[in-house]
Design a protein around this motif. Structure first.
Motif, mmCIF file in Angstrom:
data_model
loop_
_atom_site.group_PDB
_atom_site.id
_atom_site.type_symbol
_atom_site.label_atom_id
_atom_site.label_comp_id
_atom_site.label_asym_id
_atom_site.label_seq_id
_atom_site.Cartn_x
_atom_site.Cartn_y
_atom_site.Cartn_z
ATOM 1 N N ASP A 118 -44.753 -7.468 -75.231
ATOM 2 C CA ASP A 118 -45.263 -8.392 -76.253
ATOM 3 C C ASP A 118 -44.366 -9.613 -76.444
ATOM 4 O OD1 ASP A 118 -43.109 -7.485 -77.666
ATOM 5 O OD2 ASP A 118 -44.269 -6.316 -79.105
ATOM 6 N N HIS A 119 -43.285 -9.741 -75.677
ATOM 7 C CA HIS A 119 -42.396 -10.908 -75.736
ATOM 8 C C HIS A 119 -41.903 -11.175 -77.157
ATOM 9 C CE1 HIS A 119 -43.103 -12.297 -71.585
ATOM 10 N NE2 HIS A 119 -44.309 -11.796 -71.748
ATOM 11 N N GLY A 120 -41.853 -10.133 -77.984
ATOM 12 C CA GLY A 120 -41.376 -10.310 -79.347
ATOM 13 C C GLY A 120 -42.419 -10.816 -80.315
ATOM 14 N N PHE A 121 -43.636 -11.033 -79.836
ATOM 15 C CA PHE A 121 -44.719 -11.467 -80.717
ATOM 16 C C PHE A 121 -45.102 -10.337 -81.670
ATOM 17 C CE2 PHE A 121 -46.935 -15.383 -79.009
ATOM 18 C CZ PHE A 121 -45.973 -15.725 -78.075
ATOM 19 N N THR A 122 -45.518 -10.720 -82.863
ATOM 20 C CA THR A 122 -46.156 -9.773 -83.777
ATOM 21 C C THR A 122 -47.650 -9.894 -83.544
ATOM 22 O OG1 THR A 122 -44.429 -10.197 -85.397
ATOM 23 C CG2 THR A 122 -46.428 -9.098 -86.180
ATOM 24 N N ASP A 124 -51.573 -9.127 -83.940
ATOM 25 C CA ASP A 124 -52.477 -8.577 -84.953
ATOM 26 C C ASP A 124 -53.888 -8.359 -84.430
ATOM 27 O OD1 ASP A 124 -54.194 -11.055 -85.599
ATOM 28 O OD2 ASP A 124 -52.151 -11.803 -85.829
ATOM 29 N N VAL B 93 -51.074 -15.268 -77.553
ATOM 30 C CA VAL B 93 -51.094 -16.627 -78.103
ATOM 31 C C VAL B 93 -50.604 -16.598 -79.547
ATOM 32 C CG1 VAL B 93 -52.530 -18.641 -78.564
ATOM 33 C CG2 VAL B 93 -53.101 -17.124 -76.660
ATOM 34 N N CYS B 94 -49.727 -17.541 -79.876
ATOM 35 C CA CYS B 94 -49.215 -17.642 -81.249
ATOM 36 C C CYS B 94 -50.220 -18.408 -82.106
ATOM 37 C CB CYS B 94 -47.864 -18.347 -81.274
ATOM 38 S SG CYS B 94 -47.239 -18.577 -82.962
ATOM 39 N N ARG B 95 -50.668 -17.793 -83.187
ATOM 40 C CA ARG B 95 -51.631 -18.442 -84.077
ATOM 41 C C ARG B 95 -51.016 -19.651 -84.771
ATOM 42 N NH1 ARG B 95 -56.137 -15.183 -84.966
ATOM 43 N NH2 ARG B 95 -55.811 -12.933 -84.765
ATOM 44 N N VAL B 99 -48.179 -21.418 -78.725
ATOM 45 C CA VAL B 99 -47.488 -21.102 -77.479
ATOM 46 C C VAL B 99 -48.139 -19.892 -76.818
ATOM 47 C CG1 VAL B 99 -45.772 -19.580 -78.511
ATOM 48 C CG2 VAL B 99 -45.207 -20.813 -76.432
ATOM 49 N N ALA B 101 -47.806 -16.841 -73.793
ATOM 50 C CA ALA B 101 -46.935 -16.087 -72.888
ATOM 51 C C ALA B 101 -47.784 -15.133 -72.061
ATOM 52 C CB ALA B 101 -45.881 -15.314 -73.687
ATOM 53 N N CYS B 134 -45.382 -15.787 -82.716
ATOM 54 C CA CYS B 134 -44.274 -15.736 -81.767
ATOM 55 C C CYS B 134 -42.956 -15.539 -82.526
ATOM 56 C CB CYS B 134 -44.237 -17.006 -80.930
ATOM 57 S SG CYS B 134 -43.639 -18.460 -81.796
#
Ligand code: MN
Ligand code: MN
Ligand code: ZN
Ligand code: ZN
Lengths: 143, 143
Positions: A118-122, A124, B93-95, B99, B101, B134
């Motif tokens: 998860d590359h450190g992502f949270t 949801d 994907v970061c909301r 970004v 990954a 992220c």
DNA sequence: TCATTTTCTGGAATCAATCAAGTTACTGAG
DNA sequence: CTCAGTAACTTGATTGATTCCAGAAAATGA
């Protein structure tokens, strides 16, 4: 199919004012899952008479923000809306004609999949789109 | 990182003419995974000098059709391209900042998931996008 | 009733992406 | 190597979904 008073209750519970465009849009999306904005505008106008396109865009945005609608936009398609929210279901899209069908999520909860890294992502939500060819297009091609 | 002659070979093997815009685009996407068209155009121009935006659009389309590039377009984002093709990997994907990954697919083959009910569709791909926050945005929010 | 929100009108702007027509240049055959 | 045929590139216009604008009118909810 929910009634007008059901839609009124939904709006009130979401702290949204009850207006005829909002009820008509909610009703249209319930009756036509995965419809695009232009189709929804057509249904709403057939129902109410003159309604500005801006009003429909505003309503769709407000209802989506309130969680009463869900917006999906598969590649190559304009934005589409559906009223089936909160059950984390997925979609299968026909590459040929663009038709969309619902796919129940086996897990039901979000996120229903775990990333390998998860590359450190949270995380949801895990959004899944199945791509393929619908029965109609398969038949048409094989003729 | 592949060299210019590697890119030439890739183009020839795909039966595509070798042109400097194509090599520059291939190179730019290899060096900047998940970049959008405008960023790619910038990199290409820094490399070659004047290149029309239409040429970059055409090249991206041709290379994607040939399977040398993959196009992804998460909701709320313009089209993005990557050179990592054929391994059926997924994305997170970061909301908050958008970004993207890579997430390796545990299965590797397409489709890597089986739909609970495929509605008669012939499914060839399961596209997965994980949505979340992220590490950078998580830190920034908690400060 | 009154303050506030929503809708209407009717444009205009954005912006990624595509189209169209004319020019350039890559490539395979000779 | 030369050349013609065609693919690719340039230039400039256009599309199309969506958003923004701003003032006036209507509807809502307290
Ligand atoms: Mn659905
Ligand atoms: Mn990737
Ligand atoms: Zn189909
Ligand atoms: Zn972020």
């Amino acid at each position: 199919m929910p009634t007008a008073s059901d839609f009124q209750r939904m709006l009130r519970e979401a702290s949204l004012r009850v207006t005829s465009p909002r009820i008509a849009v909610l009703s249209a999306v319930h009756a036509h899952p995965h419809a695009d904005t232009d189709s929804i505008l057509g249904v709403v106008r057939a129902d109410l008479g003159a309604v500005s396109h801006q009003a429909v865009y505003d309503v769709l945005r407000a209802l989506t923000a309130a969680g009463l609608l869900r917006r999906i936009e598969p590649q190559g398609s304009v934005a589409r809306y559906e009223a089936r929210v909160g059950d984390n279901h997925h979609h299968v899209v026909c590459r040929s004609c663009g038709v969309i069908a619902d796919v129940d999520c086996a897990v039901g909860l979000t996120p229903c999949l775990t990333a390998s890294d998860d590359h450190g992502f949270t995380i949801d939500e895990a959004e899944v789109i199945y791509w393929g060819t619908c029965p109609g297009c398969t038949t048409a091609t094989s003729l």
